[in-house]
Design a protein around this motif. Structure first.
Motif, short mmCIF file in Angstrom:
data_model
loop_
_atom_site.label_atom_id
_atom_site.label_comp_id
_atom_site.label_asym_id
_atom_site.label_seq_id
_atom_site.Cartn_x
_atom_site.Cartn_y
_atom_site.Cartn_z
N ASP A 76 0.64 -1.28 0.19
CA ASP A 76 0.04 -0.10 -0.03
C ASP A 76 0.89 1.25 -0.40
OD1 ASP A 76 -2.66 1.53 0.60
OD2 ASP A 76 -1.20 2.04 2.33
N THR A 77 0.33 2.25 -0.89
CA THR A 77 1.26 3.48 -0.64
C THR A 77 0.23 4.37 -1.41
OG1 THR A 77 3.06 4.75 -1.79
CG2 THR A 77 1.97 3.21 -3.32
N ALA A 78 0.71 5.70 -1.39
CA ALA A 78 -0.28 7.07 -1.52
C ALA A 78 0.66 8.20 -2.07
CB ALA A 78 -1.04 7.51 -0.39
N PRO A 79 0.05 8.95 -2.87
CA PRO A 79 0.78 10.33 -3.37
C PRO A 79 1.29 11.24 -1.99
CG PRO A 79 -0.91 9.80 -4.81
CD PRO A 79 -1.28 8.96 -3.70
N TRP A 80 0.36 11.11 -1.21
CA TRP A 80 0.62 11.87 0.05
C TRP A 80 1.85 11.45 0.87
CZ3 TRP A 80 -0.48 15.93 2.72
CH2 TRP A 80 -0.30 16.16 4.16
N TYR A 81 2.12 10.25 0.95
CA TYR A 81 3.38 9.62 1.59
C TYR A 81 4.49 10.21 0.93
CZ TYR A 81 -0.13 6.35 3.08
OH TYR A 81 -1.40 5.79 3.81
N GLY A 82 5.19 11.00 1.48
CA GLY A 82 6.58 11.58 1.04
C GLY A 82 6.26 12.38 -0.30
N ALA A 83 5.22 13.06 -0.32
CA ALA A 83 4.85 13.88 -1.62
C ALA A 83 5.14 13.03 -2.94
CB ALA A 83 5.50 15.07 -1.61
N GLY A 84 4.79 11.73 -2.96
CA GLY A 84 5.26 10.96 -4.09
C GLY A 84 6.43 10.03 -3.97
N ALA A 85 7.35 10.28 -2.97
CA ALA A 85 8.43 9.54 -2.69
C ALA A 85 8.06 8.32 -2.49
CB ALA A 85 9.39 10.38 -1.59
N SER A 86 7.20 8.05 -1.79
CA SER A 86 7.02 6.61 -1.46
C SER A 86 6.75 5.69 -2.65
CB SER A 86 5.70 6.47 -0.47
OG SER A 86 5.28 5.17 -0.08
N GLU A 87 5.84 6.11 -3.40
CA GLU A 87 5.37 5.53 -4.77
C GLU A 87 6.72 5.23 -5.36
OE1 GLU A 87 0.79 6.70 -5.70
OE2 GLU A 87 2.30 8.23 -6.14
N GLU A 88 7.51 6.33 -5.61
CA GLU A 88 8.85 6.32 -6.39
C GLU A 88 9.74 5.15 -5.90
OE1 GLU A 88 12.79 8.76 -7.19
OE2 GLU A 88 10.94 9.79 -6.91
N ARG A 89 9.96 5.15 -4.43
CA ARG A 89 10.95 4.19 -3.83
C ARG A 89 10.13 2.59 -4.01
NH1 ARG A 89 14.43 7.09 -0.77
NH2 ARG A 89 15.58 8.15 -2.03
N LEU A 90 8.96 2.50 -3.76
CA LEU A 90 8.18 1.30 -3.94
C LEU A 90 8.45 0.78 -5.64
CD1 LEU A 90 6.59 -1.11 -2.90
CD2 LEU A 90 4.55 0.20 -3.26
N GLY A 91 8.11 1.76 -6.20
CA GLY A 91 8.38 1.38 -7.66
C GLY A 91 9.84 0.86 -8.12
N GLY A 92 10.82 1.58 -7.53
CA GLY A 92 12.13 1.05 -7.53
C GLY A 92 12.63 -0.04 -7.06
N ALA A 93 11.86 -0.30 -5.72
CA ALA A 93 12.12 -1.89 -5.44
C ALA A 93 11.56 -3.07 -6.03
CB ALA A 93 11.47 -1.57 -4.00
N ILE A 94 10.26 -2.56 -6.62
CA ILE A 94 9.60 -3.57 -7.47
C ILE A 94 10.32 -3.88 -8.87
CG2 ILE A 94 7.37 -4.22 -8.79
CD1 ILE A 94 5.81 -2.71 -6.66
N ALA A 95 10.94 -2.79 -9.42
CA ALA A 95 11.76 -3.02 -10.46
C ALA A 95 13.00 -3.84 -10.36
CB ALA A 95 12.20 -1.64 -11.15
N ALA A 96 13.44 -3.89 -9.23
CA ALA A 96 14.93 -4.70 -8.77
C ALA A 96 14.48 -6.24 -8.73
CB ALA A 96 15.20 -4.29 -7.71
N LEU A 97 12.96 -6.56 -8.70
CA LEU A 97 12.57 -7.97 -8.44
C LEU A 97 12.81 -8.72 -9.95
CD1 LEU A 97 9.50 -7.52 -6.42
CD2 LEU A 97 11.59 -8.03 -5.77
N SER A 98 12.82 -9.96 -9.85
CA SER A 98 12.42 -10.80 -11.03
C SER A 98 10.94 -10.83 -11.52
CB SER A 98 13.07 -12.28 -10.82
OG SER A 98 12.09 -12.98 -9.80
N GLU A 99 10.97 -11.06 -12.71
CA GLU A 99 9.33 -11.04 -13.39
C GLU A 99 8.45 -12.11 -12.55
OE1 GLU A 99 5.99 -10.52 -15.33
OE2 GLU A 99 7.83 -9.18 -15.31
#
Length: 335
Positions: A76-99
């Motif tokens: 779970d994330t939201a634009p409000w969390y870190g003014a968008g930074a939470s979504e960015e960090r979660l996305g970066g973590a997901i990108a590092a995973l295998s398919e």
């Protein structure tokens, strides 16, 4: 010596009216846990969720990896969390995973607050660790159908994913830009429920296949600075039947506060699944200081090794809880 009577489980005075609640503990599987990604990012400052420090992308990647290794599949994330930074960090973590690791994941985010850069551009680019630039982002509330679509497009850009599973209406009438009693208060629940409002928009997006579920993300405690359970009930009652698939409700169901009981009962009657957040009262029930909460791999690993403790994971500020005597507070509490 007479045998001591077996200790009876605590039953709240109004649990008699809540047949879906059981005083007996239930073990939850890791797949029942939703990991909140708010703490893997820095705070967004006055236009976001405070000014906490930046734990870094490596920490976010390790945290998400640890959660997945322990069986968690929903985030779970939201634009409000870190003014968008939470979504960015979660996305970066997901990108590092295998398919293979990414395939079963479900990501939910929220709508209601839109972020632009100081120069007016959509805040969809990487903030690059620049906390000053992050905290100059401007937040504007928008609970319209058009606002939901604009919010989702920005969230997908920050997350770097093609779609999200759930989109939730986030904190109408309970946010730093708008609360009852403010001089320029606007009824955002009425906006969301009205013609062309966010409820209409989310239902249409679900019908189109842009999202899988429509949800709520709100505080169901009742404190002077936070929590509007009656507004949650307005949304559930006022929306067409079947609108909400789930509700992520924070702060109103833990050992310090049961203010959300009526809301939980309403959701049960209306068939709305509930994710209970804030079950550790922002870390206070684990011996932590709620003012200093930083998510890390060690904390998540410790939490997930005892999944029966929670149903929506909020990472604590300590990995080793201290033993202490707690009393149930029937009135207000902490979130």
């Amino acid at each position: 010596r007479p045998r001591r009577a077996a200790r009876q489980p605590f039953v709240h005075a109004h649990m008699a009216d809540a047949p879906f609640l059981s005083p007996h503990p239930r073990a939850l599987a890791p797949s029942d846990i939703v990991l909140g990604a708010i703490w893997i990012a820095p705070g967004g400052g006055e236009q976001g969720d405070g000014a906490r420090g930046d734990p870094g992308q490596d920490n976010a990647t390790a945290t998400v990896s640890a959660a997945i290794a322990h069986g968690v599949r929903e985030f779970d994330t939201a634009p409000w969390y870190g003014a968008g930074a939470s979504e960015e960090r979660l996305g970066g973590a997901i990108a590092a995973l295998s398919e293979e690791q990414r395939q079963p994941l479900q990501v939910g985010t929220k709508a209601g607050r839109l972020y632009t850069e100081a120069d007016g551009r959509e805040a969809t680019g990487p903030f690059g660790g620049d906390l000053h630039a992050l905290r100059t982002r401007v937040c504007t509330n928008d609970y319209s159908a058009a606002g939901a679509r604009r919010s989702l497009a920005a969230s997908l850009a920050r997350l770097g994913v093609p779609r999200v599973h759930t989109l939730r209406i986030h904190d109408p009438n309970d946010n730093s830009n708008n609360r009852r009693g403010d001089p320029h208060f606007a009824d955002e629940v009425a906006e969301a429920l009205g013609e062309g409002g966010m409820v209409d928009g989310l239902r249409a997006m679900r019908d189109e296949g842009a999202i899988s579920q429509v949800g709520l993300g709100m505080n169901c405690n009742r404190m002077p600075h936070q929590g509007v359970p009656e507004e949650i009930e307005r949304l559930v009652k006022g929306a067409p039947q079947g609108t909400f698939d789930s509700a992520l409700l924070a702060g109103g169901w833990n050992l310090l506060s049961q203010d959300g009981l009526a809301t939980l009962q309403l959701c049960a009657r209306c068939g709305v699944a509930v994710h209970v957040a804030g079950v550790f009262a922002s870390g206070l029930l684990l011996g932590g200081d709620m003012r200093h909460r930083v998510c890390g791999m060690a904390q998540v690993t410790a939490l997930l090794e005892t999944p029966q403790a929670c149903s929506s994971a909020e990472t604590p500020s300590r990995t080793k809880p201290r033993r202490r005597r707690l009393s149930i507070v029937r009135g207000g509490g902490a979130s």
